[in-house]
Design an enzyme around this catalytic site. Structure first.
Site, short mmCIF file in Angstrom:
data_model
loop_
_atom_site.label_atom_id
_atom_site.label_comp_id
_atom_site.label_asym_id
_atom_site.label_seq_id
_atom_site.Cartn_x
_atom_site.Cartn_y
_atom_site.Cartn_z
N ASP A 31 0.88 -1.33 0.03
CA ASP A 31 0.08 0.29 -0.09
C ASP A 31 1.06 1.37 -0.08
OD1 ASP A 31 -3.14 0.21 1.05
OD2 ASP A 31 -1.89 1.85 1.41
N LYS A 36 -0.64 2.72 7.42
CA LYS A 36 -1.58 1.60 7.56
C LYS A 36 -0.64 0.18 7.08
CE LYS A 36 -5.68 1.80 4.68
NZ LYS A 36 -6.82 1.62 4.04
N GLU A 155 -19.49 -5.99 4.27
CA GLU A 155 -17.79 -5.16 4.82
C GLU A 155 -19.24 -5.62 6.06
OE1 GLU A 155 -17.47 -1.39 5.12
OE2 GLU A 155 -16.52 -1.33 2.87
N LEU A 250 -34.40 -6.64 2.29
CA LEU A 250 -35.88 -6.39 2.38
C LEU A 250 -36.44 -5.48 3.89
CD1 LEU A 250 -38.10 -9.01 0.63
CD2 LEU A 250 -37.29 -7.26 -0.01
N ALA A 252 -37.01 -2.29 5.18
CA ALA A 252 -36.77 -1.08 5.36
C ALA A 252 -36.09 -0.23 6.32
CB ALA A 252 -38.85 -0.59 5.89
N CYS A 260 -20.01 1.25 -1.30
CA CYS A 260 -20.60 1.02 -2.47
C CYS A 260 -21.39 0.95 -3.29
CB CYS A 260 -20.35 -1.04 -2.16
SG CYS A 260 -18.27 -1.42 -1.66
N LYS A 263 -21.58 4.46 -4.37
CA LYS A 263 -21.00 5.13 -5.70
C LYS A 263 -20.82 3.58 -6.68
CE LYS A 263 -16.65 2.52 -5.03
NZ LYS A 263 -16.33 1.70 -5.89
N ARG A 327 -18.18 5.64 4.97
CA ARG A 327 -18.36 6.44 4.18
C ARG A 327 -19.87 5.72 3.65
NH1 ARG A 327 -13.41 2.55 1.12
NH2 ARG A 327 -14.54 1.46 1.96
P1 NAD Z 1 -10.11 1.19 0.73
O1 NAD Z 1 -9.78 2.46 0.66
O2 NAD Z 1 -10.51 0.60 2.18
O3 NAD Z 1 -8.49 0.54 0.32
C1 NAD Z 1 -7.86 0.83 -0.76
C2 NAD Z 1 -6.92 1.08 -0.45
O4 NAD Z 1 -5.62 1.67 -2.20
C3 NAD Z 1 -6.27 1.77 0.68
O5 NAD Z 1 -5.52 1.52 1.67
C4 NAD Z 1 -5.17 2.86 -0.16
O6 NAD Z 1 -3.94 3.48 0.39
C5 NAD Z 1 -4.13 2.31 -1.59
N1 NAD Z 1 -4.33 2.57 -2.78
C6 NAD Z 1 -4.37 3.91 -3.26
N2 NAD Z 1 -3.54 4.09 -3.78
C7 NAD Z 1 -2.72 2.71 -3.97
C8 NAD Z 1 -1.80 2.94 -4.99
N3 NAD Z 1 -1.04 3.82 -6.17
N4 NAD Z 1 -0.21 2.00 -4.72
C9 NAD Z 1 -0.67 1.70 -3.56
N5 NAD Z 1 -1.93 1.41 -2.68
C10 NAD Z 1 -3.00 2.31 -3.08
O7 NAD Z 1 -11.41 1.16 -0.23
P2 NAD Z 1 -11.76 -0.64 -0.73
O8 NAD Z 1 -13.96 -0.59 0.23
O9 NAD Z 1 -11.41 -1.84 0.39
O10 NAD Z 1 -12.52 -1.29 -2.22
C11 NAD Z 1 -11.17 -1.44 -3.05
C12 NAD Z 1 -12.04 -1.64 -4.22
O11 NAD Z 1 -12.74 -2.56 -4.11
C13 NAD Z 1 -12.81 -0.59 -4.88
O12 NAD Z 1 -13.07 -0.08 -5.99
C14 NAD Z 1 -13.99 -0.62 -4.03
O13 NAD Z 1 -15.79 -0.36 -4.79
C15 NAD Z 1 -14.02 -2.11 -4.02
N6 NAD Z 1 -15.20 -3.05 -3.14
C16 NAD Z 1 -15.43 -2.85 -2.00
C17 NAD Z 1 -16.05 -3.65 -1.20
C18 NAD Z 1 -15.92 -3.10 0.18
O14 NAD Z 1 -16.84 -3.34 0.84
N7 NAD Z 1 -15.55 -1.97 0.47
C19 NAD Z 1 -16.49 -4.78 -2.00
C20 NAD Z 1 -16.05 -5.36 -3.01
C21 NAD Z 1 -15.85 -4.52 -3.95
#
Ligand code: NAD
Length: 431
Positions: A31, A36, A155, A250, A252, A260, A263, A327
């Site tokens: 990361d 972190k 989550e 379901l 309410a 997620c 967005k 978020r």
């Molecule tokens: P998040 O913000 O918790 O984590 C993303 C991580 O990527 C961060 O720690 C950030 O520092 C790191 N990052 C950003 N740019 C970087 C780079 N250039 N190099 C290395 N690390 C970098 O996001 P998330 O919730 O884990 O979601 C990640 C993806 O998964 C998104 O596209 C999201 O839509 C998808 N997703 C999320 C969930 C969920 O429940 N959170 C479920 C399914 C899919």
């Protein structure tokens, strides 16, 4: 044993990395966030997920997982490279792919042999092709394949969902890469759908948008129930008994939130627009969900008449139970409204208060729910944490100054609330 690196150590990347280590792989989590990675090296989880800390510590001690900010090291020492960076919304609602592009360019820069690049981030159709183009535009010495492998974890139950995944979607153009991905997923004993990258990319948006639509549908039914004197809990039960409908999604309430659904529904709508398709149902889902939050504010305004100088307790800050994620939490809009109306806010959440402090530093936080409701003029339920469901309601009533409860999650027993003389307002049930 596969050598895997996961770039992006957030909710998805960290949980996936830890679970891949748990099933016997060697994992590098990388990361750009130095803080972190330092925390993780010291056994501190940057997010809350049930069971994550224990599983992570165990695998860290076994040397099955490591944490680094060195992307070059992560790429060069591993064969399968997962991209799990964020894809937040741009101001116009399209997905921001800048982190995916940066990581793709870095992979190209450091590639030192055949690699499978697997995109786990939620991305619009065409991103697999874009990643391929970026990598082959920078280097032509080494072979590589790019797979689209969207993530479906929730989550709050992310570790459980990953260890018990019911499906893996593998959008691939390469037989070699598909075979390796199938082998990698074997220990999860899940169904694997092999499809094109384009279909895999849209599957994720379609799944989230479908669920968001289901929630929005029951919220509209709830609003109608309030007018006609029906009880949405019974209505949900009644329709959910039909196996074609199922009882899931379901409930309410206050509307969907989180990192997620808001967005992803918006990104799918924008993606359709980019192809000149008017996705009418989705446009309305987004609109109705916004209005659902405002209904809570309206109920508060109608009941208290004036918010000025009133003490309003917010129980729950996370967008849903089981997570510390704030978020797009409805709590943000509701607290903002109370503060703008000159009300005083006191809040409690079992997990999300540290994150909330980065958003609201001028509200009062308490250590437990009972301290939070003491002397309150009104209590608003935002998150359906189990501990709120089990509150001693009589005691809560004695502690409060007023008797108004706005229950955005329908967690309290309706009849008991009325009997205890609460001025109780929930969703889809009326006196
Ligand atoms: P998040 O913000 O918790 O984590 C993303 C991580 O990527 C961060 O720690 C950030 O520092 C790191 N990052 C950003 N740019 C970087 C780079 N250039 N190099 C290395 N690390 C970098 O996001 P998330 O919730 O884990 O979601 C990640 C993806 O998964 C998104 O596209 C999201 O839509 C998808 N997703 C999320 C969930 C969920 O429940 N959170 C479920 C399914 C899919």
């Amino acid at each position: 044993m596969n050598k895997i690196c996961v770039i992006g150590t957030g909710y998805v990347g960290l949980v996936s990395g830890v679970c891949f280590a748990e099933i016997g792989n060697k994992v590098t989590c990388a990361d750009i966030d130095v803080d972190k990675i330092e925390k993780l090296k010291n056994g501190i989880m940057p997010i809350y997920e049930n069971g994550l800390k224990e599983m992570c510590s165990r695998n860290y001690k076994n040397n099955s997982i490591e944490f680094t900010t060195d992307i070059k090291y992560a790429v060069q020492n591993n064969d399968i490279i997962f991209i799990a960076v964020g894809t937040p919304p741009l101001p116009d609602g399209n997905a921001d792919l800048s982190a995916v592009k940066t990581v793709s360019a870095e992979i190209a820069q450091y590639i030192n042999g055949y690699k499978i690049v697997v995109n786990k981030s939620t991305v619009p159709v065409g991103t697999q092709k874009m990643v391929k183009k970026i990598i082959s535009g920078i280097q032509s010495k080494y072979d590589f394949d790019v797979i689209s492998n969207p993530e479906f974890l929730r989550e709050g139950t992310a570790v459980y969902d990953t260890m018990n995944m019911n499906r893996a979607v593998i959008g691939s153009e390469s037989e070699t890469a598909t075979e390796i991905m199938l082998e990698l997923h074997k220990p999860f004993k899940c169904e694997c759908l092999i499809t094109t990258p384009e279909s895999a990319e849209i599957i994720k948006y379609a799944a989230n948008s479908f669920l968001a639509t289901k929630i929005t549908f029951i919220n509209e039914i709830a609003n109608l129930c309030e007018l006609v004197g029906a009880d949405v809990k019974d209505v949900s039960k009644g329709i959910g008994m039909d196996p074609r409908i199922s009882p899931d999604f379901l409930k309410a309430g206050i509307g969907y939130g989180g990192g997620c659904f808001p967005k992803d529904t918006m990104a799918l709508l924008k993606m359709a627009e980019n192809y000149r398709y008017d996705f009418k149902i989705l446009r309305n889902v987004i609109e109705v969900n916004k209005l659902q939050r405002l209904r809570i504010i309206d109920k508060l305004k109608e009941t208290l008449v004036s918010i000025d100088n009133k003490l309003i307790t917010v129980l729950g800050l996370a967008f849903k139970a089981g997570t510390d994620d704030m978020r797009e939490s409805p709590a943000i809009e509701i607290i903002d409204f109370i503060q703008k109306s000159n009300g005083k806010v006191r809040a409690f959440d079992p997990c999300a208060m540290e994150r909330a402090k980065n958003i609201f530093n001028s509200i009062e936080y308490t250590d437990d729910a009972y301290s939070a409701v003491k002397d309150a003029d009104a209590v608003v339920i935002i998150t359906d944490w189990d501990e709120f469901k089990h509150l001693d309601l009589k005691h809560m009533k004695e502690l409060m100054h007023g008797n108004t409860v706005i229950d955005g999650r329908n967690i309290f027993p309706f009849d008991e609330m009325i009997k205890l003389d609460f001025d109780y307002h929930c969703i889809g049930r009326s006196k």
